[in-house]
Write an enzyme that holds these catalytic residues in place. Structure first.
Site, PDB file in Angstrom:
ATOM      1  N   ASP A 183     -30.459 -26.061  30.406  1.00  0.00           N
ATOM      2  CA  ASP A 183     -31.175 -25.963  29.127  1.00  0.00           C
ATOM      3  C   ASP A 183     -32.009 -24.694  28.979  1.00  0.00           C
ATOM      4  O   ASP A 183     -33.006 -24.685  28.258  1.00  0.00           O
ATOM      5  CB  ASP A 183     -32.075 -27.196  28.972  1.00  0.00           C
ATOM      6  CG  ASP A 183     -33.011 -27.365  30.159  1.00  0.00           C
ATOM      7  OD1 ASP A 183     -33.219 -26.378  30.895  1.00  0.00           O
ATOM      8  OD2 ASP A 183     -33.534 -28.471  30.358  1.00  0.00           O
TER       9      ASP A 183
ATOM     10  N   GLU B 113     -24.627 -30.904  32.970  1.00  0.00           N
ATOM     11  CA  GLU B 113     -25.954 -31.534  32.766  1.00  0.00           C
ATOM     12  C   GLU B 113     -26.218 -31.702  31.268  1.00  0.00           C
ATOM     13  O   GLU B 113     -27.245 -31.286  30.724  1.00  0.00           O
ATOM     14  CB  GLU B 113     -27.083 -30.744  33.425  1.00  0.00           C
ATOM     15  CG  GLU B 113     -28.358 -31.540  33.618  1.00  0.00           C
ATOM     16  CD  GLU B 113     -29.494 -30.711  34.226  1.00  0.00           C
ATOM     17  OE1 GLU B 113     -30.073 -29.875  33.529  1.00  0.00           O
ATOM     18  OE2 GLU B 113     -29.781 -30.902  35.412  1.00  0.00           O
TER      19      GLU B 113
ATOM     20  N   GLU C 134     -36.811 -25.858  25.986  1.00  0.00           N
ATOM     21  CA  GLU C 134     -35.576 -26.391  26.583  1.00  0.00           C
ATOM     22  C   GLU C 134     -34.926 -27.492  25.750  1.00  0.00           C
ATOM     23  O   GLU C 134     -33.707 -27.602  25.707  1.00  0.00           O
ATOM     24  CB  GLU C 134     -35.850 -26.902  28.004  1.00  0.00           C
ATOM     25  CG  GLU C 134     -36.154 -25.803  29.019  1.00  0.00           C
ATOM     26  CD  GLU C 134     -37.612 -25.370  29.024  1.00  0.00           C
ATOM     27  OE1 GLU C 134     -38.422 -25.897  28.227  1.00  0.00           O
ATOM     28  OE2 GLU C 134     -37.957 -24.486  29.837  1.00  0.00           O
TER      29      GLU C 134
ATOM     30  N   HIS D  79     -44.393 -24.698  36.201  1.00  0.00           N
ATOM     31  CA  HIS D  79     -44.033 -23.490  35.452  1.00  0.00           C
ATOM     32  C   HIS D  79     -43.771 -23.717  33.967  1.00  0.00           C
ATOM     33  O   HIS D  79     -43.394 -22.795  33.247  1.00  0.00           O
ATOM     34  CB  HIS D  79     -42.783 -22.843  36.061  1.00  0.00           C
ATOM     35  CG  HIS D  79     -41.534 -23.641  35.854  1.00  0.00           C
ATOM     36  ND1 HIS D  79     -40.793 -23.571  34.706  1.00  0.00           N
ATOM     37  CD2 HIS D  79     -40.913 -24.540  36.634  1.00  0.00           C
ATOM     38  CE1 HIS D  79     -39.759 -24.388  34.793  1.00  0.00           C
ATOM     39  NE2 HIS D  79     -39.811 -24.995  35.952  1.00  0.00           N
TER      40      HIS D  79
ATOM     41  N   ARG E 144     -43.597 -23.873  30.041  1.00  0.00           N
ATOM     42  CA  ARG E 144     -44.246 -23.087  28.992  1.00  0.00           C
ATOM     43  C   ARG E 144     -45.204 -23.898  28.135  1.00  0.00           C
ATOM     44  O   ARG E 144     -46.249 -23.399  27.707  1.00  0.00           O
ATOM     45  CB  ARG E 144     -43.179 -22.488  28.065  1.00  0.00           C
ATOM     46  CG  ARG E 144     -42.841 -21.067  28.396  1.00  0.00           C
ATOM     47  CD  ARG E 144     -41.591 -20.606  27.673  1.00  0.00           C
ATOM     48  NE  ARG E 144     -40.850 -19.760  28.581  1.00  0.00           N
ATOM     49  CZ  ARG E 144     -40.897 -18.444  28.560  1.00  0.00           C
ATOM     50  NH1 ARG E 144     -41.603 -17.819  27.663  1.00  0.00           N
ATOM     51  NH2 ARG E 144     -40.215 -17.739  29.435  1.00  0.00           N
TER      52      ARG E 144
ATOM     53  N   HIS F  33     -44.655 -19.856  40.838  1.00  0.00           N
ATOM     54  CA  HIS F  33     -43.650 -19.221  39.968  1.00  0.00           C
ATOM     55  C   HIS F  33     -44.155 -17.834  39.550  1.00  0.00           C
ATOM     56  O   HIS F  33     -45.342 -17.671  39.251  1.00  0.00           O
ATOM     57  CB  HIS F  33     -43.445 -20.117  38.744  1.00  0.00           C
ATOM     58  CG  HIS F  33     -42.266 -19.768  37.906  1.00  0.00           C
ATOM     59  ND1 HIS F  33     -42.225 -18.640  37.132  1.00  0.00           N
ATOM     60  CD2 HIS F  33     -41.070 -20.377  37.733  1.00  0.00           C
ATOM     61  CE1 HIS F  33     -41.057 -18.579  36.507  1.00  0.00           C
ATOM     62  NE2 HIS F  33     -40.330 -19.632  36.864  1.00  0.00           N
TER      63      HIS F  33
END
Ligand code: UD1
Ligand code: UDP
Length: 371
Positions: A100, A122, A136, A208, A210, A241
């Site tokens: 994604d 997936e 995503e 990590h 957003r 990250h």
């Protein structure tokens, strides 16, 4: 039966895509009917390269897209333009994408413009909320809409696609290739995590997302520090990250704590080893939510929503959000109460059995060689 081999272009941009696409690439290499080509967009640079090396894969094409602190529009625009050039010259029969990320969404669009069939590995994960995870959820909705094959990891993800009106014959429940990758790696000789006191319990942290940037992520960091303060018998290992929105806050909030070890992203082998040695995992990662339960490690997910409800339903993953009290409270409970801990450390693996890649290949070969 077609005489020529089918040209399959496998695309990966980021670390998790490479980990989860690797089993498919390795299986395709062995398939007599397929000519496999690997395209790295390199939306991630160092983190992608690490994974490719672990699985002995070197990309045939590398777009070297990553820029420091890249924005989503500039990343998407550069990907679309460069992918179109590659598709024009490669002329694959099929493009395979995984997951994604922006690479997945842009690749599906670029293939659509060139009228090339897409297989989505997936497929069908959904929260139903376009803001969580951001971006995503939008990426997978777009990639799904543009795909001919939907390789759904679970029955739940198949149901999500059926609810959206997809052709049932295009949806295949295969398991998640992450378990194929994990089995491949767990079978190897794994080094103990470095710099960690073996006399203390280990809490592993990754973060990590957003949608958590800013205050929610600062709260996550304060909670991680509080957990370390409350439990003198634990060490916290946190591979940070490299996204500056994560890296700078994590180091400013946690960098000076004597029992919190911040390090650069770990290569996949040492990271799997860290999961194996961990007593508890705190994460907002998608892949870690799938792997840690298979290794019998309790997971607290520091997000508001998850598109992976299966392990939550099994009682081995708990959604705790980004709220300080909730994260600290749940971690406290698991670290102090052996019964609560044992109940979450059952070792169930609702995401696959390690044979997802071979199922994907069977489906592709049956469809492609029948034409
Ligand atoms: C991306 C994906 C996310 C996935 C995550 C896995 C998008 C929008 N986001 O998020 O879905 O869960 O990867 O980790 O597709 N950077 C480096 N070196 C690297 C990788 C990243 O320095 O090897 C830094 C760069 O400054 C880069 C920034 O991190 O600009 C952000 O990378 P990007 O791929 O845009 O987003 P992620 O937050 O990594
Ligand atoms: N991972 C890794 N090194 C690390 C952290 C994670 O190799 O330091 C692996 C992890 O085992 C999992 C994948 O990276 O397979 C998850 O990637 P990430 O959390 O970056 O992305 P997401 O799964 O959330 O998209």
């Amino acid at each position: 039966m077609t005489l020529g081999k089918k040209r399959i272009l496998c695309v990966a941009g980021t670390r998790p895509e490479a980990i989860k696409m690797a089993p498919v690439i390795l299986a395709l290499r062995e398939a007599p009917w397929a000519e496999v080509r690997v395209l790295a967009t390199a939306q991630h640079r160092q983190m992608l390269d690490q994974v490719m090396q672990v699985f002995g894969i070197s990309p045939d094409i590398d777009l070297d897209i990553m820029r420091p602190n890249q924005s989503l529009p500039e990343l998407t625009a550069r990907l679309l333009a460069e992918l179109d050039t590659v598709l024009a010259s490669e002329q694959p029969d099929v493009v395979l994408v995984q997951g994604d990320t922006t690479t997945v969404m842009a690749t599906a669009m670029a293939a659509f413009y060139r009228r090339i069939d897409v297989g989505h590995v997936e497929a069908g994960l959904r929260t139903g909320d376009l803001q969580n995870p951001f971006p995503e959820e939008m990426n997978r909705v777009v990639a799904g809409r543009l795909s001919r094959w939907h390789f759904a990891p679970t029955e739940g993800s198949r149901q999500n696609l059926l609810r959206e009106g997809f052709d049932p014959t295009a949806i295949h429940v295969t398991g998640n290739t992450v378990i194929d990758a994990l089995k491949n790696v767990v079978a190897r000789d794994l080094p103990r995590p470095e710099g960690i006191d073996p006399g203390k319990r280990l809490v592993l942290v990754t973060a990590h997302r957003r949608e958590n940037f800013g205050e929610p992520f600062r709260e996550v960091c304060r909670a991680v520090r509080e957990i370390a303060d409350r439990h003198e018998d634990i060490n916290i290992l946190y591979p940070v990250h490299p996204n500056p929105n994560v890296h700078d806050v994590a180091h400013a909030t946690l960098g000076d704590h004597p029992r919190i070890r911040l390090c650069s992203p770990l290569d996949y082998l040492p990271f799997v080893s860290a999961m194996k040695h961990a007593d508890l995992v705190l994460t907002d990662s998608g892949g870690v939510q799938e792997e840690a339960p298979a290794l019998a490690k309790p997971v607290l997910v520091m997000r508001r929503e998850t598109e992976r409800p299966e392990a939550v339903a099994e009682g081995v993953v708990k959604l705790v959000g980004t709220d300080f009290d909730s994260i600290v409270g749940e971690a406290d409970r698991l670290l102090r109460d052996p019964d609560a801990y044992r109940a979450m450390a059952k070792g169930v693996s609702p995401y696959g059995d390690g044979l997802a890649a071979s199922r994907i290949l069977s489906i592709l070969s049956a469809d492609l060689l029948d034409r």
